[in-house]
Design an enzyme around this catalytic site. Structure first.
Site, PDB file in Angstrom:
ATOM      1  N   SER A   1      -5.427   8.984  -0.101  1.00 10.37           N
ATOM      2  CA  SER A   1      -6.740   8.430   0.238  1.00 10.37           C
ATOM      3  C   SER A   1      -7.590   9.400   1.042  1.00 10.37           C
ATOM      4  O   SER A   1      -8.788   9.539   0.787  1.00 10.37           O
ATOM      5  CB  SER A   1      -6.590   7.143   1.054  1.00 10.37           C
ATOM      6  OG  SER A   1      -6.067   6.130   0.265  1.00 10.37           O
TER       7      SER A   1
ATOM      8  N   LYS B   1     -14.403  -0.396   7.706  1.00 11.90           N
ATOM      9  CA  LYS B   1     -13.391  -0.499   8.775  1.00 11.90           C
ATOM     10  C   LYS B   1     -13.916  -1.344   9.943  1.00 11.90           C
ATOM     11  O   LYS B   1     -13.141  -2.084  10.558  1.00 11.90           O
ATOM     12  CB  LYS B   1     -12.976   0.895   9.274  1.00 11.90           C
ATOM     13  CG  LYS B   1     -12.113   1.675   8.286  1.00 11.90           C
ATOM     14  CD  LYS B   1     -10.835   0.962   7.903  1.00 11.90           C
ATOM     15  CE  LYS B   1      -9.863   1.876   7.170  1.00 11.90           C
ATOM     16  NZ  LYS B   1      -8.745   1.127   6.549  1.00 11.90           N
TER      17      LYS B   1
ATOM     18  N   SER C   1       2.096   8.304   1.982  1.00 14.64           N
ATOM     19  CA  SER C   1       1.390   7.087   2.417  1.00 14.64           C
ATOM     20  C   SER C   1       1.808   6.670   3.821  1.00 14.64           C
ATOM     21  O   SER C   1       2.998   6.711   4.160  1.00 14.64           O
ATOM     22  CB  SER C   1       1.704   5.921   1.470  1.00 14.64           C
ATOM     23  OG  SER C   1       1.209   6.174   0.180  1.00 14.64           O
ATOM     24  N   ILE C   2       0.838   6.236   4.614  1.00 14.87           N
ATOM     25  CA  ILE C   2       1.151   5.720   5.948  1.00 14.87           C
ATOM     26  C   ILE C   2       2.071   4.492   5.805  1.00 14.87           C
ATOM     27  O   ILE C   2       2.981   4.289   6.604  1.00 14.87           O
ATOM     28  CB  ILE C   2      -0.132   5.393   6.724  1.00 14.87           C
ATOM     29  CG1 ILE C   2      -0.983   6.673   6.888  1.00 14.87           C
ATOM     30  CG2 ILE C   2       0.200   4.795   8.087  1.00 14.87           C
ATOM     31  CD1 ILE C   2      -2.302   6.464   7.599  1.00 14.87           C
TER      32      ILE C   2
ATOM     33  N   TYR D   1     -17.301   9.953   6.537  1.00 12.91           N
ATOM     34  CA  TYR D   1     -16.518   8.721   6.387  1.00 12.91           C
ATOM     35  C   TYR D   1     -17.401   7.590   5.852  1.00 12.91           C
ATOM     36  O   TYR D   1     -16.926   6.689   5.167  1.00 12.91           O
ATOM     37  CB  TYR D   1     -15.861   8.361   7.716  1.00 12.91           C
ATOM     38  CG  TYR D   1     -14.625   7.490   7.577  1.00 12.91           C
ATOM     39  CD1 TYR D   1     -13.543   7.882   6.800  1.00 12.91           C
ATOM     40  CD2 TYR D   1     -14.554   6.259   8.231  1.00 12.91           C
ATOM     41  CE1 TYR D   1     -12.417   7.080   6.684  1.00 12.91           C
ATOM     42  CE2 TYR D   1     -13.429   5.454   8.123  1.00 12.91           C
ATOM     43  CZ  TYR D   1     -12.366   5.870   7.347  1.00 12.91           C
ATOM     44  OH  TYR D   1     -11.253   5.070   7.234  1.00 12.91           O
TER      45      TYR D   1
ATOM     46  N   VAL E   1      -5.325  -6.368  -4.904  1.00 14.34           N
ATOM     47  CA  VAL E   1      -5.983  -7.264  -3.934  1.00 14.34           C
ATOM     48  C   VAL E   1      -7.410  -7.647  -4.319  1.00 14.34           C
ATOM     49  O   VAL E   1      -8.024  -8.479  -3.648  1.00 14.34           O
ATOM     50  CB  VAL E   1      -5.969  -6.675  -2.500  1.00 14.34           C
ATOM     51  CG1 VAL E   1      -4.554  -6.571  -1.970  1.00 14.34           C
ATOM     52  CG2 VAL E   1      -6.689  -5.326  -2.442  1.00 14.34           C
TER      53      VAL E   1
ATOM     54  N   GLY F   1       0.760  -1.247   0.000  1.00 12.80           N
ATOM     55  CA  GLY F   1       0.000   0.000   0.000  1.00 12.80           C
ATOM     56  C   GLY F   1       0.788   1.294   0.000  1.00 12.80           C
ATOM     57  O   GLY F   1       0.256   2.336   0.360  1.00 12.80           O
TER      58      GLY F   1
HETATM   59  O1  0WD Z   1      -6.123   9.677   7.657  1.00 16.01           O
HETATM   60  C1  0WD Z   1      -5.670   8.696   7.080  1.00 16.01           C
HETATM   61  N1  0WD Z   1      -4.964   8.830   5.994  1.00 16.01           N
HETATM   62  C2  0WD Z   1      -5.918   7.340   7.663  1.00 16.01           C
HETATM   63  C3  0WD Z   1      -5.719   6.212   6.892  1.00 16.01           C
HETATM   64  C4  0WD Z   1      -6.384   7.248   9.059  1.00 16.01           C
HETATM   65  C5  0WD Z   1      -6.575   5.898   9.525  1.00 16.01           C
HETATM   66  C6  0WD Z   1      -6.377   4.805   8.707  1.00 16.01           C
HETATM   67  N2  0WD Z   1      -5.958   4.971   7.408  1.00 16.01           N
HETATM   68  C7  0WD Z   1      -5.763   3.782   6.590  1.00 16.01           C
HETATM   69  C8  0WD Z   1      -6.448   3.764   5.254  1.00 16.01           C
HETATM   70  O2  0WD Z   1      -7.831   3.517   5.369  1.00 16.01           O
HETATM   71  C9  0WD Z   1      -5.705   2.608   4.592  1.00 16.01           C
HETATM   72  O3  0WD Z   1      -6.194   1.373   5.095  1.00 16.01           O
HETATM   73  O4  0WD Z   1      -4.406   3.631   6.271  1.00 16.01           O
HETATM   74  C10 0WD Z   1      -4.278   2.827   5.099  1.00 16.01           C
HETATM   75  C11 0WD Z   1      -3.338   3.519   4.128  1.00 16.01           C
HETATM   76  O5  0WD Z   1      -3.956   4.689   3.655  1.00 16.01           O
HETATM   77  P1  0WD Z   1      -3.201   6.049   3.309  1.00 16.01           P
HETATM   78  O6  0WD Z   1      -1.766   5.944   3.589  1.00 16.01           O
HETATM   79  O7  0WD Z   1      -3.996   7.140   3.921  1.00 16.01           O
HETATM   80  O8  0WD Z   1      -3.488   6.224   1.745  1.00 16.01           O
HETATM   81  P2  0WD Z   1      -2.666   5.982   0.379  1.00 16.01           P
HETATM   82  O9  0WD Z   1      -1.327   6.581   0.434  1.00 16.01           O
HETATM   83  O10 0WD Z   1      -3.582   6.464  -0.694  1.00 16.01           O
HETATM   84  O11 0WD Z   1      -2.525   4.397   0.286  1.00 16.01           O
HETATM   85  C12 0WD Z   1      -3.633   3.547   0.056  1.00 16.01           C
HETATM   86  C13 0WD Z   1      -3.191   2.390  -0.792  1.00 16.01           C
HETATM   87  C14 0WD Z   1      -2.697   2.848  -2.169  1.00 16.01           C
HETATM   88  O12 0WD Z   1      -1.431   2.326  -2.406  1.00 16.01           O
HETATM   89  P3  0WD Z   1      -0.886   1.402  -3.634  1.00 16.01           P
HETATM   90  O13 0WD Z   1       0.541   1.761  -3.844  1.00 16.01           O
HETATM   91  O14 0WD Z   1      -1.070  -0.039  -3.171  1.00 16.01           O
HETATM   92  O15 0WD Z   1      -1.699   1.621  -4.825  1.00 16.01           O
HETATM   93  O16 0WD Z   1      -4.235   1.479  -1.016  1.00 16.01           O
HETATM   94  C15 0WD Z   1      -4.055   1.049  -2.328  1.00 16.01           C
HETATM   95  C16 0WD Z   1      -3.787   2.376  -2.991  1.00 16.01           C
HETATM   96  O17 0WD Z   1      -3.487   2.287  -4.318  1.00 16.01           O
HETATM   97  N3  0WD Z   1      -5.080   0.309  -3.015  1.00 16.01           N
HETATM   98  C17 0WD Z   1      -4.922  -0.961  -3.435  1.00 16.01           C
HETATM   99  N4  0WD Z   1      -3.914  -1.844  -3.269  1.00 16.01           N
HETATM  100  C18 0WD Z   1      -4.029  -3.042  -3.846  1.00 16.01           C
HETATM  101  N5  0WD Z   1      -5.096  -3.415  -4.565  1.00 16.01           N
HETATM  102  C19 0WD Z   1      -6.056  -1.273  -4.171  1.00 16.01           C
HETATM  103  C20 0WD Z   1      -6.126  -2.561  -4.753  1.00 16.01           C
HETATM  104  N6  0WD Z   1      -7.178  -2.960  -5.492  1.00 16.01           N
HETATM  105  N7  0WD Z   1      -6.879  -0.188  -4.169  1.00 16.01           N
HETATM  106  C21 0WD Z   1      -6.264   0.770  -3.456  1.00 16.01           C
END
Ligand code: 0WD
Length: 255
Positions: A197, A164, A19-20, A157, A67, A13
């Site tokens: 995201s 979640k 990204s986190i 949300y 995924v 991810g």
């Molecule tokens: O405030 C926030 N940003 C919070 C995020 C607060 C609390 C939790 N989170 C969670 C998110 O819900 C998520 O589960 O942290 C996790 C990471 O989110 P993020 O860092 O905020 O967002 P981002 O940098 O956009 O990463 C999300 C990833 C992307 O990375 P990759 O490189 O894999 O593409 O989820 C991926 C998205 O593309 N993603 C997928 N990965 C694999 N298969 C798919 C998929 N079909 N769709 C999205």
């Protein structure tokens, strides 16, 4: 500080430097771990490769893994098995919902949008765990990322909160199932962080402002804080913890 030298973790991810997952990668790299990265699609490959090149360790394996495809997940973990043999853990940092579902009335959520959010953001943890399990031959630790919107209603949300809640319950069922193989499964409930995201969540800035004003620590969560907690959950220091949702949110959840 905790050393994870000679341990191998899969990080799913990373989309960009915000990204986190990238915060987790930097903390694990600093702890001396070997890392394997997976990304969703070609769109992300170059940025992930460029980022990984900036780490101290030499992490060569960077693989595609959408995924939503069982075959993709199976293929990805087969490739990891051939090269790494065993792994010690996995970070699931994946979520998706359509932008139009992250604002307005929850009752307007479409069937397609509901299923898509649950497919990518929740079910993915189960299928990934299934294929990661045989690689964790010496036990392991799986860490997923969640948000307080899965426990309580948070503005805009919407369907992601429902996904979640499903993810957090999956963490408990997976913990109960995989514990006999010495595999632990936990989630980090992160405070809001500005990423690709979270941009999709309508009026995200006012959520960040509310944390600064009201959370016990009066500041927002950083990816470094989440990354360091992930190192703890991957390490032997947390060996007694499974099925847990750990809040890394400046204490906002107590309010
Ligand atoms: O405030 C926030 N940003 C919070 C995020 C607060 C609390 C939790 N989170 C969670 C998110 O819900 C998520 O589960 O942290 C996790 C990471 O989110 P993020 O860092 O905020 O967002 P981002 O940098 O956009 O990463 C999300 C990833 C992307 O990375 P990759 O490189 O894999 O593409 O989820 C991926 C998205 O593309 N993603 C997928 N990965 C694999 N298969 C798919 C998929 N079909 N769709 C999205």
């Amino acid at each position: 500080s905790i050393s994870l030298k000679d341990k191998t973790y899969v990080i799913m991810g990373v989309a960009n430097k915000r990204s986190i997952a990238w915060g987790i990668a930097r903390s694990l790299d600093a702890a001396g771990a070997n890392l394997i990265f997976t990304y969703a699609g070609e769109r992300f490959e170059k940025s992930v490769r460029d980022l990984v090149a900036t780490l101290d360790g030499n992490h060569e394996q960077i693989l595609p893994c959408d995924v939503t495809s069982d075959e993709d997940v199976e293929k990805c973990f087969n490739t990891i098995k051939e090269s790494a043999g065993k792994i010690d853990g996995l970070a699931h940092c994946i979520a998706f919902a359509k932008t139009e579902e992250l604002s307005g009335d929850f009752s307007d959520t479409s069937r397609d949008g509901f299923l898509l959010a649950h497919n990518i953001s929740s079910y993915s943890l189960t299928i990934v765990s299934k294929y990661a399990k045989p690689l964790m031959t010496e036990g392991g630790s799986i860490v997923a990322l969640t948000y307080i919107g899965g426990e309580r209603v948070m503005p805009n949300y919407n369907v992601m909160g429902v996904a979640k809640a499903s993810l957090e319950m999956s963490v408990r069922y997976l913990a109960a199932d995989l514990g006999k193989h010495d595999i632990r499964v936990n989630a980090i409930s992160s405070g809001p962080i500005r990423t690709l995201s979270s941009k999709g969540v309508s009026d995200f800035n006012s959520i960040l402002r509310e944390i600064e004003e009201k959370a016990p620590l009066r500041r927002n969560t950083t990816p470094e804080e989440v990354g360091d907690t992930a190192v703890f959950l991957f390490s032997n220091m947390s060996r007694g913890i499974t099925g847990e949702v750990l809040h890394v949110d400046s204490g906002y959840h107590v309010l």
